[in-house]
Design a protein around this motif. Structure first.
Motif, PDB file in Angstrom:
ATOM      1  N   MET A 161       0.830  -1.219   0.000  1.00 53.23           N
ATOM      2  CA  MET A 161       0.000   0.000   0.000  1.00 53.23           C
ATOM      3  C   MET A 161       0.857   1.258   0.000  1.00 53.23           C
ATOM      4  N   ILE A 162       2.149   1.082   0.265  1.00 50.52           N
ATOM      5  CA  ILE A 162       3.049   2.245   0.299  1.00 50.52           C
ATOM      6  C   ILE A 162       3.226   2.778  -1.120  1.00 50.52           C
ATOM      7  N   GLY A 163       3.118   4.095  -1.239  1.00 41.80           N
ATOM      8  CA  GLY A 163       3.223   4.706  -2.569  1.00 41.80           C
ATOM      9  C   GLY A 163       1.862   5.026  -3.160  1.00 41.80           C
ATOM     10  N   SER A 164       0.803   4.722  -2.402  1.00 38.85           N
ATOM     11  CA  SER A 164      -0.536   5.046  -2.887  1.00 38.85           C
ATOM     12  C   SER A 164      -0.761   6.557  -2.821  1.00 38.85           C
ATOM     13  N   GLN A 165      -1.649   7.019  -3.674  1.00 37.33           N
ATOM     14  CA  GLN A 165      -2.006   8.441  -3.674  1.00 37.33           C
ATOM     15  C   GLN A 165      -3.258   8.644  -2.815  1.00 37.33           C
ATOM     16  N   PRO A 166      -3.462   9.853  -2.333  1.00 34.20           N
ATOM     17  CA  PRO A 166      -4.654  10.108  -1.515  1.00 34.20           C
ATOM     18  C   PRO A 166      -5.933   9.685  -2.241  1.00 34.20           C
ATOM     19  N   GLY A 167      -6.765   8.944  -1.520  1.00 35.58           N
ATOM     20  CA  GLY A 167      -8.040   8.521  -2.087  1.00 35.58           C
ATOM     21  C   GLY A 167      -7.996   7.141  -2.732  1.00 35.58           C
ATOM     22  N   GLU A 168      -6.804   6.591  -2.897  1.00 29.07           N
ATOM     23  CA  GLU A 168      -6.711   5.280  -3.552  1.00 29.07           C
ATOM     24  C   GLU A 168      -6.943   4.124  -2.583  1.00 29.07           C
ATOM     25  N   LEU A 169      -6.700   4.376  -1.322  1.00 25.41           N
ATOM     26  CA  LEU A 169      -6.954   3.337  -0.317  1.00 25.41           C
ATOM     27  C   LEU A 169      -8.284   3.617   0.359  1.00 25.41           C
ATOM     28  N   SER A 170      -8.906   2.542   0.812  1.00 24.32           N
ATOM     29  CA  SER A 170     -10.133   2.736   1.592  1.00 24.32           C
ATOM     30  C   SER A 170      -9.741   3.370   2.930  1.00 24.32           C
ATOM     31  N   PRO A 171     -10.669   4.009   3.620  1.00 22.39           N
ATOM     32  CA  PRO A 171     -10.344   4.605   4.919  1.00 22.39           C
ATOM     33  C   PRO A 171      -9.735   3.582   5.888  1.00 22.39           C
ATOM     34  N   ALA A 172     -10.245   2.363   5.846  1.00 21.08           N
ATOM     35  CA  ALA A 172      -9.723   1.328   6.757  1.00 21.08           C
ATOM     36  C   ALA A 172      -8.286   0.968   6.385  1.00 21.08           C
ATOM     37  N   GLU A 173      -8.021   0.855   5.066  1.00 19.88           N
ATOM     38  CA  GLU A 173      -6.663   0.531   4.621  1.00 19.88           C
ATOM     39  C   GLU A 173      -5.697   1.655   5.000  1.00 19.88           C
ATOM     40  N   ALA A 174      -6.138   2.892   4.765  1.00 14.88           N
ATOM     41  CA  ALA A 174      -5.270   4.039   5.056  1.00 14.88           C
ATOM     42  C   ALA A 174      -4.940   4.108   6.543  1.00 14.88           C
ATOM     43  N   ALA A 175      -5.945   3.885   7.368  1.00 17.87           N
ATOM     44  CA  ALA A 175      -5.732   3.938   8.813  1.00 17.87           C
ATOM     45  C   ALA A 175      -4.808   2.807   9.261  1.00 17.87           C
ATOM     46  N   GLY A 176      -5.021   1.614   8.705  1.00 13.12           N
ATOM     47  CA  GLY A 176      -4.183   0.467   9.046  1.00 13.12           C
ATOM     48  C   GLY A 176      -2.736   0.710   8.634  1.00 13.12           C
ATOM     49  N   LEU A 177      -2.536   1.307   7.454  1.00 14.57           N
ATOM     50  CA  LEU A 177      -1.178   1.586   6.970  1.00 14.57           C
ATOM     51  C   LEU A 177      -0.475   2.586   7.892  1.00 14.57           C
TER      52      LEU A 177
END
Lengths: 157, 202
Positions: A10-26
């Protein structure tokens, strides 16, 4: 390690590309994992290098003939077929095309005529009878006698 | 003053060959770069780039401007490039999604960012690495080259990558990760920054 396998991609993702749960977990994982933070730093440090490298490679190449090559390929791709070319010519020069088309037609008709006549000659050749009377030659053809006069007779008559 | 793309596109649609040539000249290098990143052979990339403009010319009347002209031409170029290497892919083992060939725990993370320092954009090493990147990219399996180019040159999002490549978002992230790891390892190697466990010194 198990969490790294989940979060590192998930590293290198742009804002909005991950779900809120994924972003928080990362974010939570990065807070406690030095290896993933280091990988993130590498991704950021090398961001844009691929584009930069390929643009440099393109800059080294001489593009002078490129556009002409494209236009040539376009012309070749657009070359019309025989039917289309004839139709176009007919629209532009109808008299010329009709005249042009008549030439082979007339030639074909003439060839047929000559061939049929020469065939008749061969057929007639079997029925011809020649007789000579003095300076006159008489040919008996299927159409009747044909008199061939020599020059002297012809001159006198 | 430079004529904007939409004006050139409209003129080209109306049959203005000069306008179309102007579009070709404007985008030829970038289109070539996209193709080169995927097919890696310079002559094939040249051919793919020309073919991309040929397709654009053929379908110009259908271009409604829903996307920008540049997005459209890059998309065509990358499609053609992917098609061009498809046969090669079939005959290569590298088509396999090699999920286990990078050691997540011991792959020398941070070496590049440490070497590049605080301001990588202006760094001499970065310029050197950019010079090495073409070779590093060429070493990657085609599935990794294409996803890196689509992401970093075309700028596609995860969702767009998934749609373009016909894979799931999770596979997009996984494939990108492996592509980046391999690219970083190749770059570190070129720069003499040996990755731990590879036999060299960091």
């Amino acid at each position: 390690m198990k969490d790294c396998a989940i979060y590192r991609p998930m590293i290198g993702s742009q804002p909005g590309e991950l779900s809120p749960a994924e972003a928080a977990g990362l974010q939570a994982h990065l807070g406690g994992c030095g290896g993933c933070r280091a990988f993130q730093a590498d991704v950021l440090a090398t961001e844009g290098l691929v584009a930069q490298a390929l643009e440099r490679a393109a800059a080294r190449r001489d593009f002078a003939p490129f556009v002409d090559g494209v236009m040539t390929r376009i012309s070749a791709a657009r070359r019309p077929g025989l039917l289309e070319r004839l139709t176009r010519q007919l629209r532009l020069h109808p008299r010329l095309v009709v005249s042009g088309a008549l030439v082979p037609l007339l030639a074909a008709a003439l060839a047929l005529y000559v061939r049929s006549n020469s065939g008749a000659d061969f057929a007639d050749a079997h029925t011809l009878e020649l007789h000579s009377e003095g300076s006159t030659t008489i040919i008996q053809s299927s159409d009747g006698p044909v008199l061939l006069l020599d020059d002297d007779d012809n001159g006198e008559s | 003053m430079e004529v904007e793309d939409p004006s050139l596109v409209e003129a080209a649609k109306a049959g203005d060959a000069g306008a179309f040539k102007a579009l070709v000249v404007r985008y030829q290098r970038k289109v070539y770069a996209v193709a080169l990143g995927i097919v890696k052979d310079p002559d094939l990339a040249w051919d793919v780039a020309q073919e991309a403009f040929l397709r654009v010319h053929r379908h110009l009347a259908e271009f409604k401007g829903d996307s920008t002209f540049s997005t459209w031409i890059y998309r065509i170029a990358s499609h053609l490039a992917i098609d061009a290497v498809r046969k090669e892919r079939r005959s290569q083992k590298d088509d396999v999604e090699d999920l286990h060939d990078v050691d997540l725990g011991d792959a020398g993370e941070g070496i590049l960012s440490s070497a590049l320092g605080q301001d990588p954009a202006e760094n001499l090493l970065r310029r050197e690495l950019a010079g090495r990147m073409e070779a590093a990219l060429a070493e990657l399996p085609v599935i990794h080259r294409e996803i890196l180019v689509l992401r970093e040159v075309e700028g596609l999002s995860y969702e767009e990558l998934a749609a373009r490549l016909g894979i799931q978002k999770g596979t997009v992230m996984s494939r990108l990760f492996h592509a980046r790891k391999k690219m970083q390892a190749a770059l570190a190697d070129y720069a003499g920054l040996r990755v731990e466990g590879s036999g060299g010194e960091a």
